[in-house]
Design an enzyme around this catalytic site. Structure first.
Site, PDB file in Angstrom:
ATOM      1  N   LYS A 235       0.826  -1.219   0.000  1.00  0.00           N
ATOM      2  CA  LYS A 235       0.000   0.000   0.000  1.00  0.00           C
ATOM      3  C   LYS A 235       0.861   1.271   0.000  1.00  0.00           C
ATOM      4  CE  LYS A 235      -2.328  -1.320   3.696  1.00  0.00           C
ATOM      5  NZ  LYS A 235      -2.001  -2.754   3.787  1.00  0.00           N
ATOM      6  N   THR A 236       1.836   1.319   0.902  1.00  0.00           N
ATOM      7  CA  THR A 236       2.656   2.531   1.014  1.00  0.00           C
ATOM      8  C   THR A 236       3.456   2.764  -0.260  1.00  0.00           C
ATOM      9  OG1 THR A 236       2.830   2.339   3.423  1.00  0.00           O
ATOM     10  CG2 THR A 236       4.515   3.639   2.317  1.00  0.00           C
TER      11      THR A 236
ATOM     12  N   GLU B 220      -3.739   5.607   1.584  1.00  0.00           N
ATOM     13  CA  GLU B 220      -3.768   4.155   1.790  1.00  0.00           C
ATOM     14  C   GLU B 220      -5.097   3.771   2.427  1.00  0.00           C
ATOM     15  OE1 GLU B 220      -0.334   2.583   3.826  1.00  0.00           O
ATOM     16  OE2 GLU B 220       0.890   4.228   3.076  1.00  0.00           O
TER      17      GLU B 220
END
Length: 458
Positions: free
Chosen positions: A122-123, A166
């Site tokens: 996600k990051t 996110e």
């Protein structure tokens, strides 16, 4: 649920304001004219930055921090119900929102709200997309779960209708969001202290996909097992990407240069589009780049802009992050704390210049270690040498009979050199003695294992 009127700023207090996500949301509110206060256990660069931006920070979480002028309190799933501030806010009947509920309400203010979800990546993917949006002068508001060098932190407040964040599945927090574009990178077993099993997790992601409006778009990895179950009944547009040629976006002819950096041929609807060059390593980043390209094209960005944005991305804080060299040994730090992430990182390390790969791993939580005990051993066996630190308990108190010593024994059974050492000082001394010039040393885990490499570099 309490609704915030963003046209009439109020006083909002954050319990645990120093968290990577909480601090970012606090900064967005400060820049929107809100009065912001908050508490945390200790001073950090993030809390100092917020103080310099105008927030009032209390160190130590006490009931006295909840003052009469607070209009709303924000808290996270990590806050214990016996927390003094939480109990005082309840007693005073102050309106309260979770971190995810606040983020969802912020998203409502943007026409192009992008939510990046998945068990892993996600990051990195949020950061990749952010680089492209910045390259395309879209002036986005960005909330990312790591330090992104391009924006000098974890938050950027733009002046456009584009917002990217996110979207974490833990405690179903992403079900409080209001996205226009959603990305699902992968769906695997994790957070089994909350979810019952993989079917429970898949159901949660399906609910997340259902949040999209009819004119919204889901971008989903076609490599997810039976991904059609997640999106078949949706009313929104669906775009796929992945390793299969049947996906809308896919990659061919993946190659690595002498520095371990990856490039590939972009294939769209079965047709060659362009050669994409990245400044990061790993097959997993090819997949992340495909998702980023799909989002960027959806926002009508040109391919030359997309290519420049992707090339400018050199990684985020704690994601295969180069830290330095000691005694000829290269030190890299990585946040990987799930077997799939570990395997991806160690596979990427094989393309990086090295003689031997040393992995210092700190397992994260007893429940995760127990749920994936054998998978952890198999994933870590891809290193040449493994050194295990004690399990980082995080929010847990019950050990479930799990130890790093036991995990080391399991790794040895697979034929990989593995050691358990009881404290960081012992690990550092061991590494000084055994690592050789030309070796690659990866500190790995979601806890404080990063300090081992930083101490060695001192």
């Amino acid at each position: 649920m309490y609704k915030i009127d963003f046209n009439h700023p109020i006083h909002i207090h954050f319990i645990g304001i120093g968290g990577i996500s909480m601090s970012g949301l606090a900064e967005i509110l400060i820049k929107e004219g809100f009065t912001v206060s908050g508490s945390d256990t200790k001073k950090t660069p993030l809390t100092e930055h917020l103080e310099n931006t105008g927030a009032q920070i209390f160190y130590g979480q006490k009931a006295a921090n909840i003052t009469k002028d607070i209009d709303c309190v924000i808290y996270t799933a990590a806050i214990n119900k016996t927390n003094e501030e939480l109990m005082e806010a309840v007693a005073e009947k102050i309106p309260m929102l979770t971190r995810a509920e606040l983020l969802g309400q912020i998203m409502k203010n943007y026409d192009n709200a992008i939510a990046v979800s998945g068990t892993h990546g996600k990051t990195t993917t949020t950061s990749m997309i952010s680089h492209v949006l910045l390259e395309g002068d879209l002036d986005p508001t960005i909330s990312v779960g790591g330090i992104l060098k391009a924006i000098g932190g974890n938050i950027r407040v733009g002046d456009s209708e584009t917002f990217i964040t996110e979207a974490c599945e833990y405690t179903n927090s992403f079900l409080s969001f209001f996205p226009k574009i959603s990305v699902i990178l992968n769906i695997e077993e994790d957070h089994l202290d909350f979810f019952k099993d993989i079917e429970d997790i898949r159901h949660s992601f399906h609910q997340f996909a259902e949040l999209l409006p009819k004119d919204g778009t889901l971008i989903i990895n076609a490599d997810i097992d039976h991904y059609e179950e997640i999106c078949n009944d949706l009313s929104c547009n669906v775009i796929t990407y992945g390793s299969t040629s049947n996906a809308d976006y896919s990659a061919q002819n993946v190659s690595y240069n002498e520095k371990g950096l990856v490039s590939f041929d972009l294939i769209k609807h079965g047709r060659f589009i362009d050669r994409i060059v990245l400044s990061v390593t790993g097959d997993h980043n090819v997949s992340n780049a495909l998702a980023s390209i799909a989002v960027s094209e959806l926002l009508d960005l040109r391919m030359d802009t997309i290519k420049r944005g992707l090339l400018s991305f050199t990684g985020t804080d704690r994601r295969f992050e180069y830290k330095g060299v000691f005694n000829g040994v290269t030190i890299v730090d990585d946040y990987a704390h799930h077997p799939t992430e570990i395997k991806a990182t160690l596979k990427a390390a094989k393309h990086y210049p090295h003689k031997s790969v040393w992995c210092v791993f700190q397992p994260h939580t007893y429940t995760r270690t127990k749920a994936f005990f054998h998978e952890f051993a198999e994933a870590l066996s891809h290193a040449d040498h493994v050194v295990l630190a004690d399990i980082f308990a995080a929010r847990e108190t019950e050990t479930l009979g799990m130890t790093s010593e036991g995990l080391a024994e399991e790794i040895k059974k697979l034929g990989t050199d593995a050691y358990y050492l009881p404290d960081f000082a012992s690990i550092e001394a061991f590494l000084k003695e055994h690592c050789a010039p030309g070796d690659l040393l990866i500190t790995m885990g979601a806890g404080d294992v990063v300090t081992i490499g930083e101490d060695l570099l001192k």
